[in-house]
Design a protein around this motif. Structure first.
Motif, mmCIF file in Angstrom:
data_model
loop_
_atom_site.group_PDB
_atom_site.id
_atom_site.type_symbol
_atom_site.label_atom_id
_atom_site.label_comp_id
_atom_site.label_asym_id
_atom_site.label_seq_id
_atom_site.Cartn_x
_atom_site.Cartn_y
_atom_site.Cartn_z
ATOM 1 N N ASN A 204 0.838 -1.194 0.000
ATOM 2 C CA ASN A 204 0.000 0.000 0.000
ATOM 3 C C ASN A 204 0.881 1.255 0.000
ATOM 4 O O ASN A 204 1.724 1.432 0.877
ATOM 5 C CB ASN A 204 -0.912 -0.003 1.231
ATOM 6 C CG ASN A 204 -1.873 1.168 1.233
ATOM 7 O OD1 ASN A 204 -2.245 1.667 0.195
ATOM 8 N ND2 ASN A 204 -2.258 1.609 2.421
ATOM 9 N N GLY A 205 0.681 2.102 -1.012
ATOM 10 C CA GLY A 205 1.514 3.291 -1.134
ATOM 11 C C GLY A 205 2.634 3.141 -2.137
ATOM 12 O O GLY A 205 3.393 4.088 -2.365
ATOM 13 N N ALA A 206 2.736 1.938 -2.749
ATOM 14 C CA ALA A 206 3.772 1.697 -3.753
ATOM 15 C C ALA A 206 3.176 1.778 -5.154
ATOM 16 O O ALA A 206 1.967 1.619 -5.350
ATOM 17 C CB ALA A 206 4.423 0.339 -3.538
ATOM 18 N N THR A 207 4.024 2.003 -6.140
ATOM 19 C CA THR A 207 3.627 2.031 -7.542
ATOM 20 C C THR A 207 4.340 0.902 -8.276
ATOM 21 O O THR A 207 5.560 0.748 -8.150
ATOM 22 C CB THR A 207 4.008 3.376 -8.200
ATOM 23 O OG1 THR A 207 3.369 4.440 -7.493
ATOM 24 C CG2 THR A 207 3.580 3.413 -9.652
ATOM 25 N N VAL A 208 3.571 0.116 -9.044
ATOM 26 C CA VAL A 208 4.142 -0.959 -9.849
ATOM 27 C C VAL A 208 3.699 -0.764 -11.297
ATOM 28 O O VAL A 208 2.757 -0.023 -11.580
ATOM 29 C CB VAL A 208 3.708 -2.351 -9.342
ATOM 30 C CG1 VAL A 208 4.198 -2.584 -7.909
ATOM 31 C CG2 VAL A 208 2.189 -2.515 -9.415
ATOM 32 N N ASP A 209 4.365 -1.455 -12.223
ATOM 33 C CA ASP A 209 3.962 -1.379 -13.619
ATOM 34 C C ASP A 209 3.056 -2.572 -13.953
ATOM 35 O O ASP A 209 2.798 -3.440 -13.108
ATOM 36 C CB ASP A 209 5.177 -1.314 -14.544
ATOM 37 C CG ASP A 209 6.123 -2.499 -14.390
ATOM 38 O OD1 ASP A 209 5.643 -3.619 -14.122
ATOM 39 O OD2 ASP A 209 7.351 -2.305 -14.542
ATOM 40 N N GLU A 210 2.565 -2.622 -15.180
ATOM 41 C CA GLU A 210 1.603 -3.649 -15.564
ATOM 42 C C GLU A 210 2.204 -5.045 -15.495
ATOM 43 O O GLU A 210 1.532 -6.001 -15.075
ATOM 44 C CB GLU A 210 1.071 -3.368 -16.972
ATOM 45 C CG GLU A 210 0.192 -2.127 -17.050
ATOM 46 C CD GLU A 210 -0.390 -1.912 -18.428
ATOM 47 O OE1 GLU A 210 -0.081 -2.728 -19.331
ATOM 48 O OE2 GLU A 210 -1.151 -0.952 -18.609
#
Length: 230
Positions: A204-210
């Motif tokens: 939660n609070g992280a960004t990931v790619d597809e």
């Protein structure tokens, strides 16, 4: 340097609503004096340590300000509570790096080889870890603000209880990532490979790619108790 003068590392400021990148102050070192590795805790300012061995030395509580460490060895050096301010490490070698409860502010660590890195309960602000291989990095209960990992190979990264704000991993390879109890804000995992994650809610609070999301899908489904049938 005042915070207003800071610029994002490798990018302009993110637009509103986007993941904010780390904001790093440049490390500027001028007029350094060559020095031998110290043998006792103290305050060290404006020094260059080239190829020096700090192995086994007790430097707990020391402060290094505007210092450069080139191809230094810090095997089992006692650095508990040490402070590194405006410092650059190049080619640091430490099979056991003992620096719990330490402070790293405006620091670059590049091309280094660390085995077991004990960095728990620490405070990092404006830190760039560039390249190198790190076997086990223990940052438990640390506070990370404006931190960039780029091109690193990390076997095991323990972020249990970490508070991380504006932290990015770019083109890194991470074996296992522990996020138990982690509190993340603007943490960018895109372009980084990892084999396993402990405690998925810690994302939660992280960004990931597809691509990462597709890899995580089975783990997320299992965490939610979903059963997938064709």
């Amino acid at each position: 340097m005042a915070a207003a003068a800071r610029r994002p590392a490798g990018a302009t400021r993110a637009a509103k609503g986007k993941t904010k990148p780390p904001v790093l102050d440049p490390v500027r070192l001028h007029g350094l004096a060559d020095a031998a590795a110290p043998h006792a805790p103290d305050t060290f300012d404006g020094l260059r340590f080239d190829g020096e061995s700090f192995d086994g030395t007790d430097l707990q509580g020391s402060t290094f300000s505007e210092c450069e460490f080139s191809s230094a060895s810090m095997m089992d050096t006692g650095l508990r509570g040490a402070r590194f301010l405006d410092c650059r490490f190049t080619g640091l070698y430490a099979p056991v790096f003992r620096a719990p409860r330490s402070t790293f502010r405006d620091v670059v660590l590049e091309g280094s080889r660390l085995g077991s890195a004990e960095l728990y309960d620490g405070a990092w602000d404006s830190v760039h870890v560039d390249g190198g291989k790190l076997d086990f990095v223990n940052l438990r209960s640390s506070r990370l603000t404006n931190v960039l990992f780029s091109g690193c190979l990390i076997d095991e990264l323990d972020l249990d209880g970490v508070h991380a704000t504006r932290v990015a991993f770019r083109d890194c390879r991470i074996g296992s990532l522990n996020l138990s109890g982690a509190v993340l804000q603007d943490v960018d995992l895109r372009s980084t490979e990892f084999r396993s994650i402990t405690h998925l809610p810690g994302l939660n609070g992280a960004t990931v790619d597809e691509d990462q999301l597709m890899m995580l899908a089975p783990l997320l489904a299992a965490n939610l108790g979903l059963r997938i049938e064709g």
